[in-house]
Motif scaffolding. Sequence first.
Motif, PDB file in Angstrom:
ATOM      1  N   ALA A   1      -7.693  -6.531  -1.613  1.00 32.99           N
ATOM      2  CA  ALA A   1      -6.318  -6.059  -1.802  1.00 32.99           C
ATOM      3  C   ALA A   1      -5.871  -5.232  -0.606  1.00 32.99           C
ATOM      4  CB  ALA A   1      -6.208  -5.236  -3.080  1.00 32.99           C
ATOM      5  N   PHE A   2      -6.768  -4.413  -0.059  1.00 33.52           N
ATOM      6  CA  PHE A   2      -6.431  -3.606   1.115  1.00 33.52           C
ATOM      7  C   PHE A   2      -6.108  -4.500   2.308  1.00 33.52           C
ATOM      8  CE2 PHE A   2      -8.029  -1.641   5.078  1.00 33.52           C
ATOM      9  CZ  PHE A   2      -7.047  -0.676   5.224  1.00 33.52           C
TER      10      PHE A   2
ATOM     11  N   TYR B   1     -10.980  -4.622  -4.337  1.00 31.29           N
ATOM     12  CA  TYR B   1     -10.300  -3.506  -3.683  1.00 31.29           C
ATOM     13  C   TYR B   1     -10.180  -3.755  -2.180  1.00 31.29           C
ATOM     14  CZ  TYR B   1      -8.892   1.293  -2.759  1.00 31.29           C
ATOM     15  OH  TYR B   1      -8.185   2.409  -2.374  1.00 31.29           O
TER      16      TYR B   1
ATOM     17  N   LEU C   1       0.839  -1.192   0.000  1.00 25.25           N
ATOM     18  CA  LEU C   1       0.000   0.000   0.000  1.00 25.25           C
ATOM     19  C   LEU C   1       0.876   1.245   0.000  1.00 25.25           C
ATOM     20  CD1 LEU C   1      -2.626  -0.973   2.715  1.00 25.25           C
ATOM     21  CD2 LEU C   1      -2.944  -1.020   0.250  1.00 25.25           C
TER      22      LEU C   1
ATOM     23  N   VAL D   1      -4.428   1.586  -2.348  1.00 25.44           N
ATOM     24  CA  VAL D   1      -4.291   0.353  -3.121  1.00 25.44           C
ATOM     25  C   VAL D   1      -3.875   0.671  -4.557  1.00 25.44           C
ATOM     26  CG1 VAL D   1      -5.525  -1.655  -4.011  1.00 25.44           C
ATOM     27  CG2 VAL D   1      -5.922  -0.905  -1.682  1.00 25.44           C
TER      28      VAL D   1
END
Length: 91
Positions: free
Chosen positions: A84-85, A81, A38, A48
Amino acid sequence: MIWLIRAGAYLFSGLAIWQFVQGANPADMAMFHRHLALDQAHGMIFGVCAGFSTYTGLDVTLIRLAWALAVLYRGAGLALYILAFLIMPVS
């Protein structure tokens, strides 16, 4: 949805093969040794897209546009999203 994953895998493998065929020196191959993390300093929400931009070297606007289109496609981008975070470490 599975076709999107396949297309990404084919694109990444094609890029790796292209670099190999072109005879890239090890300094050019440093792109493949970066860590995906990140980038909250340059991010708008969680960082992201900025992290993917730093990792791939693409403009962050293109990545945000692609992510926005993925959100509009049945909401898959929103789930990806958030995933991924949760998975990506903080740089």
